[in-house]
Scaffold this active site. Structure first.
Site, PDB file in Angstrom:
ATOM      1  N   GLY A 239       0.754  -1.238   0.000  1.00 13.36           N
ATOM      2  CA  GLY A 239       0.000   0.000   0.000  1.00 13.36           C
ATOM      3  C   GLY A 239       0.787   1.292   0.000  1.00 13.36           C
ATOM      4  N   GLU A 273       3.795  -6.732   1.507  1.00 15.32           N
ATOM      5  CA  GLU A 273       3.217  -7.055   0.186  1.00 15.32           C
ATOM      6  C   GLU A 273       3.197  -5.847  -0.740  1.00 15.32           C
ATOM      7  OE1 GLU A 273      -0.765  -8.253   1.224  1.00 15.32           O
ATOM      8  OE2 GLU A 273      -0.142 -10.227   1.891  1.00 15.32           O
ATOM      9  N   CYS A 342     -13.965   4.394 -28.448  1.00 16.77           N
ATOM     10  CA  CYS A 342     -15.216   5.112 -28.629  1.00 16.77           C
ATOM     11  C   CYS A 342     -15.958   5.288 -27.317  1.00 16.77           C
ATOM     12  CB  CYS A 342     -16.074   4.382 -29.657  1.00 16.77           C
ATOM     13  SG  CYS A 342     -15.224   4.359 -31.230  1.00 16.77           S
ATOM     14  N   TYR A 371      -0.241  -1.605 -12.265  1.00 11.63           N
ATOM     15  CA  TYR A 371      -1.653  -1.540 -12.623  1.00 11.63           C
ATOM     16  C   TYR A 371      -1.839  -0.883 -14.003  1.00 11.63           C
ATOM     17  CZ  TYR A 371      -1.698  -2.580  -7.673  1.00 11.63           C
ATOM     18  OH  TYR A 371      -1.452  -3.142  -6.453  1.00 11.63           O
TER      19      TYR A 371
HETATM   20  N1  LLP Z   1      -1.800  -6.869  -0.716  1.00 10.93           N
HETATM   21  C1  LLP Z   1      -3.120  -6.946  -0.952  1.00 10.93           C
HETATM   22  C2  LLP Z   1      -3.934  -7.907  -0.191  1.00 10.93           C
HETATM   23  C3  LLP Z   1      -3.709  -6.112  -1.923  1.00 10.93           C
HETATM   24  O1  LLP Z   1      -5.014  -6.178  -2.141  1.00 10.93           O
HETATM   25  C4  LLP Z   1      -2.899  -5.198  -2.649  1.00 10.93           C
HETATM   26  C5  LLP Z   1      -3.477  -4.314  -3.675  1.00 10.93           C
HETATM   27  C6  LLP Z   1      -1.518  -5.173  -2.388  1.00 10.93           C
HETATM   28  C7  LLP Z   1      -1.006  -6.016  -1.399  1.00 10.93           C
HETATM   29  C8  LLP Z   1      -0.559  -4.271  -3.108  1.00 10.93           C
HETATM   30  O2  LLP Z   1      -0.841  -2.930  -2.869  1.00 10.93           O
HETATM   31  P1  LLP Z   1       0.170  -1.818  -3.425  1.00 10.93           P
HETATM   32  O3  LLP Z   1       1.473  -1.962  -2.674  1.00 10.93           O
HETATM   33  O4  LLP Z   1       0.340  -2.029  -4.870  1.00 10.93           O
HETATM   34  O5  LLP Z   1      -0.522  -0.541  -3.132  1.00 10.93           O
HETATM   35  N2  LLP Z   1      -5.651  -0.890  -9.374  1.00 10.93           N
HETATM   36  C9  LLP Z   1      -5.429   0.106  -8.340  1.00 10.93           C
HETATM   37  C10 LLP Z   1      -4.748  -0.485  -7.129  1.00 10.93           C
HETATM   38  C11 LLP Z   1      -5.489  -1.669  -6.541  1.00 10.93           C
HETATM   39  C12 LLP Z   1      -4.769  -2.299  -5.382  1.00 10.93           C
HETATM   40  C13 LLP Z   1      -5.383  -3.590  -5.005  1.00 10.93           C
HETATM   41  N3  LLP Z   1      -4.711  -4.298  -3.950  1.00 10.93           N
HETATM   42  C14 LLP Z   1      -4.660   1.263  -8.934  1.00 10.93           C
HETATM   43  O6  LLP Z   1      -4.315   1.230 -10.112  1.00 10.93           O
HETATM   44  O7  LLP Z   1      -4.418   2.259  -8.239  1.00 10.93           O
END
Ligand code: LLP
Length: 419
Positions: A239, A273, A342, A371
């Site tokens: 996150g 993560e 479109c 993403y």
């Molecule tokens: N762990 C879990 C359980 C998650 O659901 C996620 C992301 C992560 C780790 C990794 O999070 P990160 O470090 O990447 O913030 N599509 C969206 C982001 C969706 C994130 C979903 N879960 C975007 O493009 O901003």
């Protein structure tokens, strides 16, 4: 921090002018910098050195096998959320012992596959899932390692679509009910309790939500201990945000520093993560200006990448820097940068000020490594872009551009329509 920069007015990925990649592979094109990717991974490793830890890269951010292999070679584990991601992670050489598996809707087949492969643990999101994992494990005479994903009800102060740790979100088990579910898990013969998991959201640019959430989770760990349930792994999720525009997200070092006081004198193995903060700024999307036009209300730059290639701007109103591949002295204009799809929602930027690009020039959409490709689609029957990895002054095609045949692969025409 990344390795995309201008040299004499030309945009480079590490030691390679991106123009050369465009000549070799065309546009739209995703380009990743190996050095940026590995630097970000190592920054986490270094920051959490003082604790036993496993970095489980969130595969959903970018699942390309070359990216996964690059991280696996540095010791990365994986956070997966589907049988498909599990397959990719294993295929890339990530050890099953370093794979955690989250997600609210795991199927029986996915659960059985993960147990057979010997993953580190399931991050379980509901009572029914817990019971089901126990049943599936029993049916194949195994014991499934688990953590419960708790929802600590913390506001990560990010976009509502990517907040996950609020009461109203579908993720995890309410933290106040967790003790009762752990007690249930203890009764189940075919599950083994290993940890606690939480993940509160994505693109978080403050430290405080991480600290607040961890405090709540530690209180839970204490009450579990009093109940005779020992936790070995504390999975604190991902996150951490990145800089897209003018955000100032904390460095993993600062995160570690804020969490140290809470974790010292405890002998958990910490699982992280991260997804976006590893791969986000390690990738760009190169695109060609097809046309420019003046509408009655505003100017449009029409490029060959659309919302099917990068859906973050339209889905979240996300901001991505867009810069010219070759710097030129031009007057600045304010324009919408739009794709060929479109839909009015097909834009990469709205009312963006930039030096007026001309037809057939190229632009780079920055911070597109996370993403980006992983959320791309074939909408409007557009073959998906190629992906390239740059390492120093060499470059490697890591996914070929889809062809028109790829678009219909897997389709079956019923007999009565065949002639
Ligand atoms: N762990 C879990 C359980 C998650 O659901 C996620 C992301 C992560 C780790 C990794 O999070 P990160 O470090 O990447 O913030 N599509 C969206 C982001 C969706 C994130 C979903 N879960 C975007 O493009 O901003």
């Amino acid at each position: 921090m990344h390795y995309f920069k201008y040299i004499d007015g030309e945009l480079y990925a590490e030691g390679v002018p991106v123009k050369r990649l465009i000549e070799a592979y065309g546009t739209p094109l995703f380009v990743y910098s190996y050095k940026t990717l590995t630097r970000h991974f190592n920054a986490y490793h270094e920051a959490f050195r003082r604790f036993p830890h496993i970095i489980c890269y969130a595969v959903k951010a970018n699942a390309n096998g070359a990216i996964l292999r690059s991280l696996a070679a540095l010791g990365s584990g994986a956070d997966v959320v589907s049988g498909g991601e599990l397959y990719r992670a294993l295929k890339a050489g990530i050890s099953a012992r370093k794979i955690v598996y989250a997600g609210v809707g795991k199927t029986d087949e996915e659960i059985a596959l993960a147990i057979k492969k010997g993953i580190l643990m399931f991050n379980v999101e509901s009572e029914q899932e817990l019971v089901r994992i126990n049943e599936v494990a029993e049916s194949i005479s195994k014991r499934a390692p688990i953590a419960l994903r708790v929802n600590p009800d913390i506001d990560p102060e990010t976009h509502p679509y990517i907040s996950t740790g609020l009461k109203k979100n579908k993720f995890g088990i309410p933290i106040e009910d967790a003790l009762q579910y752990y007690r249930l898990a203890r009764q189940l013969k075919n599950v083994q309790i290993l940890g606690i998991h939480k993940h509160i959201g994505s693109q978080i640019t403050q430290i405080k939500p991480f600290v607040d959430a961890l405090e709540r989770v530690l209180l839970l760990a204490d009450s579990l201990k009093r109940d005779g349930i020992d936790i070995r792994y504390l999975d604190i999720g991902g996150g951490l945000g990145i800089r897209y525009n003018d955000e100032t997200p904390p460095h993993p070092k600062e995160l570690a520093k804020a969490l140290f006081p809470l974790l010292s004198n405890r002998d958990f193995t910490i699982i992280l993560e991260p997804g976006r903060s590893i791969v986000g700024n390690a990738g760009v999307l190169l695109t060609k200006v097809l046309y420019t036009k003046k509408g009655a209300d505003r100017e449009f730059i029409i490029v060959d990448a659309g919302m099917n290639d990068l859906m973050r701007p339209t889905l979240y109103g996300a901001y991505h820097h867009i810069i010219p591949v070759k710097k030129r002295k031009r007057k600045k204009i304010v324009a919408d940068i739009v794709g060929p799809i479109c839909e009015s929602g097909d834009f990469l930027a709205k009312e963006r000020q930039l030096p007026a690009p001309r037809q057939h020039e190229y632009l780079a959409v920055m911070s597109a490594g996370a993403y980006g490709f992983s959320m791309s689609s074939n909408y409007n029957s557009r073959p998906r872009p190629a992906e390239v990895m740059v390492r120093n002054d060499k470059y490697y095609l890591i996914r070929r551009r889809e062809t028109l045949q790829d678009l219909i692969r897997g389709e079956v025409i019923p007999e009565f329509l065949r002639k």
